[in-house]
Scaffold this active site. Structure first.
Site, PDB file in Angstrom:
ATOM      1  N   LYS A 164      -5.012   1.548  19.899  1.00  0.00           N
ATOM      2  CA  LYS A 164      -3.730   1.491  19.201  1.00  0.00           C
ATOM      3  C   LYS A 164      -2.967   0.408  19.946  1.00  0.00           C
ATOM      4  CE  LYS A 164      -3.821   4.672  15.925  1.00  0.00           C
ATOM      5  NZ  LYS A 164      -3.846   4.124  14.362  1.00  0.00           N
ATOM      6  N   ASP A 193      -5.926  -1.094  16.184  1.00  0.00           N
ATOM      7  CA  ASP A 193      -5.030  -0.710  14.973  1.00  0.00           C
ATOM      8  C   ASP A 193      -3.472  -1.118  15.497  1.00  0.00           C
ATOM      9  OD1 ASP A 193      -3.872   0.229  12.805  1.00  0.00           O
ATOM     10  OD2 ASP A 193      -4.756   2.471  13.126  1.00  0.00           O
ATOM     11  N   GLU A 219      -6.990  -3.688  12.418  1.00  0.00           N
ATOM     12  CA  GLU A 219      -6.295  -2.953  11.564  1.00  0.00           C
ATOM     13  C   GLU A 219      -4.900  -3.150  11.404  1.00  0.00           C
ATOM     14  OE1 GLU A 219      -6.124   1.748   9.980  1.00  0.00           O
ATOM     15  OE2 GLU A 219      -7.809   1.015  11.474  1.00  0.00           O
ATOM     16  N   ASP A 244      -5.202  -1.099   5.636  1.00  0.00           N
ATOM     17  CA  ASP A 244      -5.248   0.385   5.701  1.00  0.00           C
ATOM     18  C   ASP A 244      -3.636   0.606   4.912  1.00  0.00           C
ATOM     19  OD1 ASP A 244      -4.852   3.068   5.911  1.00  0.00           O
ATOM     20  OD2 ASP A 244      -4.495   3.068   8.069  1.00  0.00           O
ATOM     21  N   LYS A 268      -8.339   6.681   3.722  1.00  0.00           N
ATOM     22  CA  LYS A 268      -8.101   8.204   4.326  1.00  0.00           C
ATOM     23  C   LYS A 268      -7.732   8.860   2.996  1.00  0.00           C
ATOM     24  CE  LYS A 268      -5.522   6.153   8.532  1.00  0.00           C
ATOM     25  NZ  LYS A 268      -4.347   5.862   9.093  1.00  0.00           N
TER      26      LYS A 268
END
Length: 377
Positions: A164, A193, A219, A244, A268
């Site tokens: 992250k 991400d 991402e 995303d 997701k």
């Protein structure tokens, strides 16, 4: 076989520690569990978690309300087998509410699979694989802490690590990535991400600092509304860009792919509203030659199992998935929970989702007063 009752439960499962991202921190899993009963005694279960601020307008409370007041009454008395029709009607009955719709649609597929003696993957046309490699996931922390966590994951068997980033201090984010790369070596893939954390200008600066770090993809570097910036960063070609937060619907997928604003798409199951819309996104991405990654960093074994079936059903889906959320929790909603410790995940055996909701755990983690179930009059 008719649907006789729809139950909802708001749950909160404590995490092992804070999971920090650019737009918020998960200190627990908050989700809505849905149980759909039929007149033949078959019960299907579904779940959708509550995202951090900025990810979705839905909370467990809003999901509970729309399922209890709109979706439940619509479903009770209907034939279970007509899932495609029921899914379409849910979208008409209340526009949006993708997380709530996911929990309901997942429960419908679980119940139908149990009734037919088929796994969800089989009902979707698979499986094309029965085992997934997993990407470990590390929240934002000090570089040394993140490096240690990454090394531990690699020692356990993970060959892909997701890191992250997305904080205002770009130099510190680059230090985090460099520390992880040094800790895991060149043979381990690294995914990043940013969770929409960067401005377009800062994203450009960050990406230029990644050129020598062999990053698999970055991402969602900027917010979903910045489609022009996503397109510019994709055209740079320094690091592949994955969308995303930008892609919740098949229409989003078509728009971003048409604009050249992504190299890959993340699905997701909760974000896209369930299996049926996910299938449409997969078809669009496959037609365009766009990579697809499935999974999420915070979820129980129930939601993770649902995503395993999706990832194992279609050949175009990337075989390294990200449904590692259960590893971050102190408890789980499924008994036994999925085994994710070695960096791999087997497709659950058995009909439906192939996992069993623990009623004991459901009672333990349910918060607030339970809503009256929607039942046959």
């Amino acid at each position: 076989m008719k649907i006789t009752k729809v139950e909802t439960f708001q749950v909160s499962v404590p995490s092992k520690g804070d999971y920090k991202m650019a737009r918020g921190t998960h200190d627990s899993l908050r989700s809505l569990v849905v149980r759909i009963h039929t007149d033949e005694g078959i019960v299907g279960c579904g779940e959708a978690h509550q995202g951090v601020a900025g990810y979705s307008p839905e909370t467990t409370g809003t999901m509970d309300s729309v399922v209890s007041q709109v979706y439940g009454p619509l479903l009770v008395g209907r034939e279970l087998a007509a899932v495609e029709q029921l899914s379409a009607e849910l979208g008409i009955a209340r526009r949006g509410n993708l997380f709530a719709r996911c929990a309901v649609e997942m429960a419908l597929f679980d119940a139908l699979g149990r009734a037919r003696g088929l796994s969800v993957a089989a009902m979707l046309g698979g499986p094309v694989r029965t085992r997934l490699e997993l990407s470990g996931s590390i929240g934002i922390d000090e570089p040394a802490v993140m490096a240690e966590k990454a090394a531990t994951m690699v020692a356990a068997g993970y060959r892909t690590i997701k890191v992250k980033v997305g904080m205002p201090d770009i130099a510190a984010d680059l230090d985090r990535v460099r520390a992880v790369r040094k800790a895991v070596g060149d043979a381990v893939a690294i995914r990043l991400d940013a969770n929409s954390g960067y401005s377009p200008a800062d994203a450009l600066t960050f990406i230029r600092g990644l050129e020598d770090l062999a990053i698999e993809y970055l991402e969602q570097p900027v917010a979903a509304e910045h489609i022009d910036a996503m397109a510019k960063l994709t055209r740079l070609g320094i690091v592949p860009i994955l969308a995303d937060e930008s892609v919740h619907t098949p229409e989003d997928a078509y728009r971003f792919i048409s604009a050249g604003a992504t190299d890959a798409i993340k699905i997701k199951i909760s974000k896209v509203g369930g299996y049926i819309p996910a299938r449409k996104i997969i078809d669009i991405a496959e037609s365009a030659g766009i990579k697809l990654v499935i999974g999420q960093g915070i979820c129980s074994s129930l939601e993770a199992a649902a995503e395993v079936h999706l990832a194992c059903a279609y050949p175009h889906v990337h075989p390294v998935a990200e449904m590692v959320g259960p590893t971050k929790l102190k408890g789980d909603l499924v008994e036994p929970p999925l085994d994710l410790g070695s960096g791999y995940l087997e497709l659950p055996e058995g009909p439906g989702l192939g996992v069993e909701l623990s009623l004991k755990a459901l009672k333990q983690y349910t918060i607030g007063a339970a809503r009256p179930a929607s039942v046959v009059a």
